[in-house]
Design an enzyme around this catalytic site. Structure first.
Site, PDB file in Angstrom:
ATOM      1  N   GLN A  46       0.806  -1.216   0.000  1.00  0.00           N
ATOM      2  CA  GLN A  46       0.000   0.000   0.000  1.00  0.00           C
ATOM      3  C   GLN A  46       0.847   1.278   0.000  1.00  0.00           C
ATOM      4  OE1 GLN A  46      -2.826  -1.698   3.195  1.00  0.00           O
ATOM      5  NE2 GLN A  46      -4.118  -0.294   2.045  1.00  0.00           N
TER       6      GLN A  46
ATOM      7  N   HIS B 235       0.420  -9.421   4.527  1.00  0.00           N
ATOM      8  CA  HIS B 235      -0.663  -8.431   4.499  1.00  0.00           C
ATOM      9  C   HIS B 235      -1.244  -8.408   3.077  1.00  0.00           C
ATOM     10  CE1 HIS B 235      -2.395  -4.611   6.483  1.00  0.00           C
ATOM     11  NE2 HIS B 235      -3.030  -4.748   5.311  1.00  0.00           N
TER      12      HIS B 235
ATOM     13  N   ASN C 265      -2.550 -10.627   8.234  1.00  0.00           N
ATOM     14  CA  ASN C 265      -3.511  -9.549   8.378  1.00  0.00           C
ATOM     15  C   ASN C 265      -4.851  -9.980   7.791  1.00  0.00           C
ATOM     16  OD1 ASN C 265      -4.293  -6.657   8.832  1.00  0.00           O
ATOM     17  ND2 ASN C 265      -4.742  -6.840   6.642  1.00  0.00           N
ATOM     18  N   GLU C 266      -5.903  -9.863   8.563  1.00  0.00           N
ATOM     19  CA  GLU C 266      -7.269 -10.102   8.108  1.00  0.00           C
ATOM     20  C   GLU C 266      -7.410 -11.314   7.194  1.00  0.00           C
ATOM     21  OE1 GLU C 266      -8.951  -6.475   6.578  1.00  0.00           O
ATOM     22  OE2 GLU C 266      -8.912  -5.562   8.558  1.00  0.00           O
TER      23      GLU C 266
END
Ligand code: BGC
Length: 441
Positions: free
Chosen positions: A20, A114, A158-159
């Site tokens: 990101q 991630h 992550n998630e």
């Protein structure tokens, strides 16, 4: 905004993720997904915030925010550009980035996965093939051997619940698969990978006598699902089970719950996290519809509540509810590994941050050990399929010039970090300044 005070040992910081913000990597699944035209505004993560070349500048920003901790992720595709061969340059880059944080008294919390993955891993079938999980574990071992002396606190995934749902069930994210059965199999692989990663990190850090208490967890995306009707409540419970519990009980306790296929995997029931990581953003009101598929993704908002720019309900009480629920069950320390709002004009962010922290302070007062809070995110970045159109940042970023511009709430956040709370004097001052600024626009 009202005054509040958090305990002196409470850690506050910001969270980011490699793809990101870093830019410059064409070897990962998200770069390919951008190239294939799946991003709403046709933007790409190829430059993002150019953080790879601006680590020092961005660390200066972190310093100015007085954060006590910072959550960052490592890009697997940079560290292991082709299967089994590791990049000394990439690991050295991350080592220097982490050293810089430590030099500035900022405790790193490092995420191993991630959402993005190397393209070679995707070409091998990624999590769809049970045999591939070992490739992830090889990467983990390499990284922990190399960086484990500097990093004691790790997030495995992550998630994973968002990753598996969007990537393998709904097909909105790479690898674009739409298959419930495959989705369930993938979930088991990720649970396995998490548990094995947990063991590897502990083992390596222990054997090598690396300093600091090892803390390993996962960041689970947890929403509140509420309803106003009896049938709706039933659906809310089903959504909670499918979206949260399969992963939570899998990763935390080593349980493979129905309808996940065990695939012959046997895991000793136990405790496979040292803290409970929660990414909390919003709540959904769930109502009954005849098509069960809609139960899980046509999630409804509450008209009474304020919304973020992305239309997400602002429901700070939810952070208290999730902390209480999972502390009552697991009695583990809690880290809020993400919480934040997309708010381009920075009108709702101050209250959003304060009100969530006020509910966290309340939980702490009641004896729930919430120990950390990570605001998502440091600066506007590449927001997955939303591209460059979401604005979660304490800083705005002009993606052309790469100029980082401080939003006003960054001052508020810096004060909160420095003082572990807010004072009436600061609030009065802040409000007066905000009104003055509005009047001059
Ligand atoms: C993810 C971040 C994302 C943020 C805002 C979380 O779901 O971990 O990567 O940018 O929420 O949508």
């Amino acid at each position: 905004m009202v005054e509040f005070k958090l305990p002196d040992n409470f850690l506050i910081g910001t969270a980011t993720a490699s793809v990101q913000i870093e830019g410059g990597d064409t070897n990962n699944t998200w770069y390919k997904w951008c190239e294939e035209g799946h991003i709403k505004d046709a933007s790409s993560c190829i430059i993002a915030n150019d953080h790879w070349n601006r680590v020092e500048q961005d660390t200066e920003i972190l310093k100015s925010l007085h954060v006590h901790t910072h959550r960052m992720s490592l890009e697997w595709s940079r560290i292991e550009p082709s299967k089994g061969s590791y990049s000394k340059e990439a690991i050295e880059h991350y080592r220097n980035e982490i050293k810089l944080l430590l030099k500035n008294n900022i405790k790193p919390l490092v995420t191993l996965h991630h959402f993005s993955e190397p393209l070679w891993f995707q070409e091998l079938g990624a999590w769809k093939k049970a045999g591939n999980t070992k490739f992830f574990l090889d990467y983990v071992s390499y990284v922990v051997e190399e960086l484990g002396e500097l990093v004691s606190d790790w997030l495995t995934f992550n998630e994973p619940n968002v990753f598996a749902k969007l990537g393998y069930i709904i097909g909105m994210w790479p690898p674009g698969e739409r298959n419930l059965r495959v989705g369930f199999r993938v979930q088991v692989e990720i649970i396995k990978a998490h548990i094995e990663t947990y063991k590897i990190i502990h083992k390596i850090r222990e054997n090598k006598k690396f300093p600091g208490k090892t803390m390993v967890g996962a960041a689970i995306h947890i929403r509140i699902f509420d309803s106003t009707t009896r049938l709706g409540n039933m659906v809310a419970r089903a959504a909670d089970y499918i979206f949260h519990e399969l992963f939570i009980q899998g990763m935390t306790e080593g349980k493979i719950l129905f309808p996940l296929p065990s695939g012959g995997y046997k895991c000793k029931p136990g405790r496979y996290v040292d803290f409970f990581g929660i990414n909390y953003y919003t709540r959904n009101i769930v109502e009954f519809t005849l098509n069960p598929l809609n139960w899980f993704h046509n999630l409804i908002g509450d008209n009474e509540l304020d919304k973020s720019d992305l239309g997400w309900d602002i429901y700070p009480q939810g952070v208290y509810r999730v902390c209480k629920k999972y502390y009552d069950r697991y009695k583990l320390p809690i880290y809020i590994t993400e919480n934040g709002i997309s708010d381009k004009f920075d009108n709702r962010r101050p209250d959003y941050i304060c009100n969530h922290l006020i509910y966290i302070a309340r939980a702490i007062k009641e004896g729930i050990p919430v120990e950390r809070y990570y605001y998502w995110t440091l600066m506007d970045n590449f927001e997955w399929t939303e591209g460059e159109t979401a604005n979660f940042g304490l800083y705005d970023c002009d993606f052309q010039s790469q100029e980082r511009k401080k939003r006003k709430s960054a001052d508020l956040f810096a004060f909160i970090c420095k003082n572990r709370g807010l004072t009436e004097a600061f609030i009065n001052d802040y409000n007066t300044q905000s009104t003055a600024e509005k009047n001059t626009v």
